[in-house]
Write a protein that holds these residues in place. Structure first.
Motif, PDB file in Angstrom:
ATOM      1  N   GLU A 688     -10.911  10.981  -3.565  1.00 26.98           N
ATOM      2  CA  GLU A 688     -10.735  10.626  -2.158  1.00 26.98           C
ATOM      3  C   GLU A 688      -9.931   9.336  -2.054  1.00 26.98           C
ATOM      4  N   PRO A 689      -9.407   9.032  -0.883  1.00 23.92           N
ATOM      5  CA  PRO A 689      -8.591   7.815  -0.743  1.00 23.92           C
ATOM      6  C   PRO A 689      -9.326   6.574  -1.237  1.00 23.92           C
ATOM      7  N   LEU A 690      -8.533   5.669  -1.805  1.00 20.76           N
ATOM      8  CA  LEU A 690      -9.063   4.412  -2.340  1.00 20.76           C
ATOM      9  C   LEU A 690      -8.538   3.252  -1.522  1.00 20.76           C
ATOM     10  N   ARG A 691      -9.115   2.084  -1.800  1.00 21.25           N
ATOM     11  CA  ARG A 691      -8.650   0.861  -1.157  1.00 21.25           C
ATOM     12  C   ARG A 691      -8.452  -0.191  -2.250  1.00 21.25           C
ATOM     13  N   LEU A 692      -7.268  -0.783  -2.234  1.00 16.32           N
ATOM     14  CA  LEU A 692      -6.929  -1.812  -3.216  1.00 16.32           C
ATOM     15  C   LEU A 692      -6.944  -3.171  -2.533  1.00 16.32           C
ATOM     16  N   TYR A 693      -7.745  -4.084  -3.094  1.00 13.78           N
ATOM     17  CA  TYR A 693      -7.744  -5.477  -2.645  1.00 13.78           C
ATOM     18  C   TYR A 693      -6.997  -6.288  -3.707  1.00 13.78           C
ATOM     19  N   ILE A 694      -6.003  -7.045  -3.274  1.00 13.42           N
ATOM     20  CA  ILE A 694      -5.222  -7.812  -4.234  1.00 13.42           C
ATOM     21  C   ILE A 694      -4.922  -9.188  -3.671  1.00 13.42           C
ATOM     22  N   GLY A 695      -5.097 -10.207  -4.507  1.00 16.85           N
ATOM     23  CA  GLY A 695      -4.876 -11.591  -4.098  1.00 16.85           C
ATOM     24  C   GLY A 695      -3.531 -12.099  -4.563  1.00 16.85           C
ATOM     25  N   LEU A 696      -2.786 -12.734  -3.660  1.00 20.42           N
ATOM     26  CA  LEU A 696      -1.449 -13.257  -3.965  1.00 20.42           C
ATOM     27  C   LEU A 696      -1.419 -14.768  -3.793  1.00 20.42           C
ATOM     28  N   LEU A 697      -0.507 -15.412  -4.509  1.00 19.92           N
ATOM     29  CA  LEU A 697      -0.325 -16.859  -4.394  1.00 19.92           C
ATOM     30  C   LEU A 697       1.152 -17.145  -4.164  1.00 19.92           C
ATOM     31  N   GLY A 698       1.447 -18.000  -3.158  1.00 14.11           N
ATOM     32  CA  GLY A 698       2.821 -18.357  -2.847  1.00 14.11           C
ATOM     33  C   GLY A 698       3.355 -19.454  -3.744  1.00 14.11           C
ATOM     34  N   LEU A 728      -4.896  -9.144   0.404  1.00 14.14           N
ATOM     35  CA  LEU A 728      -4.464  -7.967   1.150  1.00 14.14           C
ATOM     36  C   LEU A 728      -5.393  -6.801   0.841  1.00 14.14           C
ATOM     37  N   ALA A 729      -5.666  -6.001   1.855  1.00 12.57           N
ATOM     38  CA  ALA A 729      -6.404  -4.753   1.676  1.00 12.57           C
ATOM     39  C   ALA A 729      -5.425  -3.617   1.919  1.00 12.57           C
ATOM     40  N   ILE A 730      -5.143  -2.837   0.891  1.00 10.33           N
ATOM     41  CA  ILE A 730      -4.096  -1.816   0.964  1.00 10.33           C
ATOM     42  C   ILE A 730      -4.719  -0.435   0.777  1.00 10.33           C
ATOM     43  N   LEU A 768       6.192 -14.206  -7.769  1.00  7.27           N
ATOM     44  CA  LEU A 768       4.967 -13.942  -7.017  1.00  7.27           C
ATOM     45  C   LEU A 768       3.744 -14.186  -7.890  1.00  7.27           C
ATOM     46  N   GLY A 769       2.776 -14.933  -7.381  1.00 11.19           N
ATOM     47  CA  GLY A 769       1.534 -15.162  -8.095  1.00 11.19           C
ATOM     48  C   GLY A 769       0.504 -14.104  -7.734  1.00 11.19           C
ATOM     49  N   VAL A 770      -0.250 -13.616  -8.736  1.00 13.35           N
ATOM     50  CA  VAL A 770      -1.280 -12.604  -8.508  1.00 13.35           C
ATOM     51  C   VAL A 770      -2.603 -13.155  -9.018  1.00 13.35           C
ATOM     52  N   VAL A 771      -3.586 -13.226  -8.111  1.00 10.17           N
ATOM     53  CA  VAL A 771      -4.876 -13.841  -8.433  1.00 10.17           C
ATOM     54  C   VAL A 771      -5.804 -12.845  -9.107  1.00 10.17           C
ATOM     55  N   GLY A 772      -5.885 -11.634  -8.586  1.00 13.05           N
ATOM     56  CA  GLY A 772      -6.783 -10.619  -9.120  1.00 13.05           C
ATOM     57  C   GLY A 772      -6.793  -9.416  -8.207  1.00 13.05           C
ATOM     58  N   PHE A 773      -7.633  -8.441  -8.546  1.00 13.33           N
ATOM     59  CA  PHE A 773      -7.668  -7.221  -7.734  1.00 13.33           C
ATOM     60  C   PHE A 773      -9.032  -6.547  -7.840  1.00 13.33           C
TER      61      PHE A 773
END
Length: 797
Positions: A688-698, A728-730, A768-773
């Motif tokens: 079923e559809p999923l949801r991805l939470y991902i943290g970004l840093l500027g 972000l919640a994608i 682009l900085g990526v914090v986690g997911f």
């Protein structure tokens, strides 16, 4: 006074203007310097050197366009002057034209071979990821890495051991008058040093091929010279296989560049030269040594990326836990070349006894342990004790490692080096020692080695028998970590100071003499992977007192005396017997001399090669490695491991990173490179559809436009304000999963050049900085709520 007609038409002299320009330049008044040089060039427009000086003045005053015109004018007048090309290289870097800068640096080097500033410029560009012309880089590396004709290398375990011994004995007497003859003989003897031409691709698939990764050794040589245990194993095993190849086996050497994020080839002749030089002394300031180390750095930073023979086996006899991106590139090599990856696990000390390690080492080792069980096809180790620990750690982390896939290669090798000797009297005089009047303790000075209890035992024996009857304790080794208590104990007690000597930087010839002249040896360590000084002691016929910890009974066998680790009374008792009971000690030495038979180092190399051939038949290649499946609802930070202990179910987010678009993890998360990074997840089909939470840093000083793709289709975009962290919640629709895999693309349009902010110390260009997911089912409201709550409370970890 009237002037002659000739004087009336004489051109004014440029010399006063040049002197004025030089004075202004020396005082860093660049505007005045540019004005003076410009006026001088109106008089002498054909002087190429003045155009260069004018270019400097323009460049330093900020007029890069003016500097470019001046340098190009100088080049037009004198196209073969290396310095002009060098200065243009510097200018192109300031203009952010790295490819053109590299071309000018190559020009400068080719016009003036050995030009150090040109080479340094190229190495800095390479460390920043600038692609080099393969042909020009290869020619430069070959020239810089060539073995100096005046310093032939003395090899180890040579093709003809007896001939080498004979040469070593006569060389000192002949070297002055017959240097050329000695050089020729040694060159013929070491013919196996030279690299063989690579087989065509079609042939390489039919040949078993070992690629030894010496990244650990290369890093060690950048800071030190005399090898310790793990470095010694690499030197001897690899050199043995190079000089005496196993039939049907190809051997290559590579090293991993942390700055460039890739492997490059190391030539065999340079490797052997470094190995030979490393054993001669501990002097890191020696010119010959510095040249060899610099040549290795040239090869690492300037050579093209290493191309693995298809189906080759990548063997790392050293360590790699300090390379945070190592496993990402193992995955790449598996995918591109079908390589097999086999690490040599010397011990599991940072996990089994973390109290003896500094915090950063433990963290890096745990990160490595999480990766190694996910990537290694098989394992090599040095003892049954290390094998047991390896299997125990794997089980604790949830990995089922078949014991048959772990091969034990005992390090009971011959440490004697007959090729280089110094007189015994010279060594003893150097350290103020007498033959038979001391006990030798060879080990890095750190808490695990148990120097503190050895000192306590010496004090007790001094009190019991008097200082005159107790031999000195000579501790040979470099300073490690957590040793403050050891040195504090020594500094606080005069009796100890009179009976304990700590020395470091001891050359191999001197160390051999110290073994030979010792009464016996001591190794009271509380944990080991093998215990190389134990074998070394037996090679020189010396009795040894060991603790019974971990692998030491395997290393010592029936030839050593033991005490129970932690039993100080028994430690003192066994010491006392070896010190004062001469007939007993002599009987122990006799047993060693008559029955101990160390193996040639080449035999260890052949054992490793045989294991590889048995595990991986000729032409075999690993299938494309599968992506990893994240636990739904679990948060995965992309920062460096913070844990100081392993636990059941422990995981790392590092294994989800794919492609070449990632820098190494930082304490907060992970920067991507300007081309962007990818995360790849294996997910169940028909989900079923999923949801991805991902943290970004500027970025630190500019806005960052970004976009995120799922399966190649844009899923989110925006602009991150500077120094901003955003989650972000994608939504992940089921049709984005494709073939059971979800590939997440992460791309920023801007990047920071860290070299500008760190004065060149950090050469990364970070985007682009990526914090986690975290990924969860869209319908899993509990996981979503828990995650949002953790975000709100700032307690994701």
């Amino acid at each position: 006074m009237s002037l002659s007609p000739k004087a009336l038409f004489r051109k004014p002299s440029a010399s006063p203007l040049v002197r004025a320009g030089d004075q202004a330049r020396d005082s860093r008044n660049w505007i005045a310097a540019a004005e003076a040089y410009g006026q001088a060039l109106k008089i002498k427009p054909g002087r190429a050197d003045l155009w260069v000086q004018l270019g400097h003045a323009y460049k330093e005053s900020g007029d890069l366009a003016g500097a470019e015109k001046a340098y190009l004018k100088s080049m037009a007048l004198a196209p073969t002057v290396a310095d002009t090309h060098l200065q243009l290289g510097h200018l192109r870097r300031l203009q952010n034209l790295p490819d053109k800068a590299a071309a000018h640096y190559f020009d400068a080097f080719e016009l003036q071979p050995g030009q150090p500033d040109a080479v340094d410029g190229l190495m800095q560009l390479a460390s920043q990821g600038v692609a080099m012309d393969p042909a020009r880089a290869g020619a430069l590396v070959s020239r810089l890495s060539a073995t100096p004709a005046s310093s032939p290398a003395v090899t180890m375990d040579s093709v003809s051991r007896h001939l080498e011994e004979a040469l070593a004995k006569i060389a000192p007497a002949l070297r002055e008058e017959n240097a050329a003859l000695i050089q020729t003989l040694m060159g013929n003897l070491a013919a196996a040093e030279m690299d063989r031409p690579s087989a065509p691709e079609s042939e390489q698939t039919e040949v078993s091929h070992l690629v030894f990764d010496i990244s650990d050794l290369a890093g060690y040589f950048n800071a030190a010279r005399l090898p310790t245990g793990i470095q010694r194993v690499q030197i001897e095993v690899i050199a043995g296989l190079i000089q005496n190849p196993r039939s049907g086996l190809g051997v290559s050497i590579c090293t991993f560049s942390k700055d460039r994020d890739l492997w490059t080839m190391v030539s065999k002749d340079l490797f052997l030269r470094l190995c030979a030089l490393s054993l001669e002394s501990g002097d890191t300031s020696d010119v010959t040594w510095k040249q060899a180390v610099k040549a290795l750095k040239f090869q690492t930073e300037l050579s093209p990326e290493f191309v693995f023979p298809r189906g080759a086996c990548l063997v790392n006899l050293g360590t790699s836990w300090w390379l945070q991106n190592y496993f990402m590139h193992v995955r790449k090599a598996k995918a591109l070349y079908g390589i097999h990856y086999v690490p040599f696990v010397h011990d599991m000390i940072p996990v089994m006894t973390p109290e003896h390690c500094v915090r950063e080492l433990t963290q890096d080792f745990i990160s490595w342990a999480l990766g190694v069980f996910a990537h290694a096809d098989h394992f090599l180790t040095n003892s049954e004790a290390s094998k047991r620990d390896l299997l125990a750690v794997a089980q604790r982390l949830g990995h089922d490692v078949d014991p048959r896939n772990v091969h034990v290669v005992q390090l009971n090798a011959d440490f004697r080096k007959p090729s280089v000797t110094v007189p015994m009297a010279q060594t003893l005089a150097r350290y103020g020692l007498a033959d038979g009047d001391y006990v030798l303790f060879v080990s890095t000075i750190e808490s695990r080695k148990n120097h503190l209890n050895a000192f306590k035992a010496w004090l007790e024996l001094i009190q019991r028998h008097g200082a005159a009857k107790i031999p000195r304790l000579v501790c040979v080794g470099n300073r490690g970590w957590l040793n403050d208590a050891v040195f504090a104990k020594l500094e606080a007690n005069r009796d100890l100071q009179s009976k304990v000597m700590i020395v470091s930087g001891v050359s191999d010839p001197d160390l051999a003499n110290l073994y030979r002249a010792s009464a016996f040896t001591l190794y009271p360590s509380t944990y080991e992977g093998w215990g190389l000084p134990v074998t070394e002691s037996f090679c020189y016929g010396k009795a040894a007192l060991l603790s019974d910890a971990s692998s030491l009974p395997e290393a010592g066998g029936d030839f050593a005396d033991y005490f129970r680790v932690g039993d100080q009374a028994q430690f003192v008792e066994r010491l006392e017997r070896l010190m004062l009971d001469l007939p007993y000690r002599q009987s122990r030495e006799q047993n060693i001399v008559e029955n101990f038979r160390p193996r040639p180092w080449r035999e260890l190399g052949i054992e490793i090669a045989d294991a590889m051939v048995a595990w991986f038949p000729k032409g075999s290649a690993d299938p494309l490695p599968a992506s990893h499946a994240p636990t739904l609802g679990r948060y995965y930070p992309l920062h460096r491991i913070e844990d100081l202990a392993i636990y059941q179910g422990m995981e790392s987010a590092e294994r989800f990173r794919t492609g070449q678009g990632w820098w190494f993890p930082d304490d907060w998360g992970n920067w991507t490179k300007p081309d962007g990074g990818h995360l790849t997840f294996r997910l169940p089909s028909n989900e079923e559809p999923l949801r991805l939470y991902i943290g970004l840093l500027g970025l630190s000083d500019k806005e960052q436009p970004f976009r995120i793709t799922l399966g190649g289709m844009e899923a989110a975009s925006g602009v991150l304000p500077r120094q901003t962290r955003r989650w972000l919640a994608i939504p992940v629709p089921s049709d984005a999963l494709g073939t059971d895999e979800l590939i997440v693309g992460l791309k920023g349009d801007q990047f920071d050049d860290f070299a500008v902010h760190t004065n060149g110390i950090d050469t990364r260009k970070a985007s682009l900085g990526v914090v986690g997911f975290m990924i969860c089912r869209s319908s899993d409201l509990q996981s979503r709520a828990d995650f949002m709550e953790a975000l709100a409370l700032g307690s994701l970890t």
